[in-house]
Design an enzyme around this catalytic site. Sequence first.
Site, PDB file in Angstrom:
ATOM      1  CG  HIS A  78      -1.883  -1.160   1.234  1.00  0.00           C
ATOM      2  ND1 HIS A  78      -2.636  -1.479   2.342  1.00  0.00           N
ATOM      3  CD2 HIS A  78      -2.181  -2.097   0.297  1.00  0.00           C
ATOM      4  CE1 HIS A  78      -3.359  -2.560   2.084  1.00  0.00           C
ATOM      5  NE2 HIS A  78      -3.087  -2.953   0.852  1.00  0.00           N
ATOM      6  CG  HIS A 235      -7.494  -3.219  -1.977  1.00  0.00           C
ATOM      7  ND1 HIS A 235      -6.921  -2.177  -1.283  1.00  0.00           N
ATOM      8  CD2 HIS A 235      -6.754  -4.321  -1.669  1.00  0.00           C
ATOM      9  CE1 HIS A 235      -5.904  -2.626  -0.573  1.00  0.00           C
ATOM     10  NE2 HIS A 235      -5.780  -3.924  -0.796  1.00  0.00           N
ATOM     11  CG  ASP A 239      -3.260  -5.197  -2.985  1.00  0.00           C
ATOM     12  OD1 ASP A 239      -2.886  -4.314  -2.196  1.00  0.00           O
ATOM     13  OD2 ASP A 239      -3.999  -6.136  -2.649  1.00  0.00           O
ATOM     14  CG  HIS A 262       0.162  -9.401  -2.521  1.00  0.00           C
ATOM     15  ND1 HIS A 262       0.083  -8.073  -2.883  1.00  0.00           N
ATOM     16  CD2 HIS A 262      -0.732  -9.564  -1.501  1.00  0.00           C
ATOM     17  CE1 HIS A 262      -0.810  -7.462  -2.120  1.00  0.00           C
ATOM     18  NE2 HIS A 262      -1.317  -8.338  -1.282  1.00  0.00           N
TER      19      HIS A 262
END
Length: 306
Positions: A78, A235, A239, A262
């Site tokens: 973030h 979101h 990311d 991720h």
Amino acid sequence: MQNTIRSDRQVIGTGLHSGMPACLRLRPAPADTGLQFHRVDCAKHERVIQVSPENWIEASLCTVLENAAGVRVSTVEHLLAALHGCGVHNAIIEIDGPEVPILDGSSSPFVRLILDAGIKPLDAPLQALRVLKPVSVEKDGASARLLPSDRLEIDFRIEFTDPAIGRQHKHLNMRNGTFLRELSDCRTFCMRQDVELMQQHGLALGGSLDNAVVFHDGEVLSPGGLRRPDEPVRHKILDAMGDLYVAGYPLIGRYEGVRAGHALTGRVLQALFSSHENYELITCNSKICGSLPGLGLSIDEMRLSA
């Protein structure tokens, strides 16, 4: 030209997974420093962790960096997304523990820190990483791809069984202030049953309804509900902005994620760097700079959007 911030700024919070308190200080850095985490709780000779693909460690729940001495910092995505979105290329990030504080679960608090500090141009040319050939990775029905483009574009698709999320799709051209206006306030999210499972395994110890959007059986449990109807997919793009900045340079290319997290974004960066035929470093002229995140936008406009 390259940018840094004008002055120091500090924030204190709690790590999402460790539950540990953390004090983070953003500091200006000279040209060609890049982004560096300094673990001030460690010995001086081992505390620096450069944001680079070489220091990326695969993890599924957050983005983790580790230096040659084995010193790590986690949940960096973030903050990196905020730096990427605001066009900050050089900064020292001092932190007194192993995890970046989660704050409200979005990038918005970090954006406010950066804008309050001010963005300072440096007398050095900016380089960007341009994708030349498509690369892709897949796992368990999820995929991540990087494709050539003349700008940074992100296209993301998600699908969840919970009807409050369902299928969502978003595509954004990330030039100038798109990140600030469209993504920076979108929070991390999860299912209530996932939180319970993670906490049983010693994770998400700092998680709460104040720093994540929690879904359960078609309902949003977090106070105030969603900030945007499609906050989850936004979101995921946030990311990706942070994970892609692990490259150490602004990216010029198209990222396509399908149910990616991720780990897959990190893997596709590794695939990109596996051959010099896949990419090139270019020195940015004014036209290229105008297509990058954060550049060409006045601070006053960014403040209004924040």
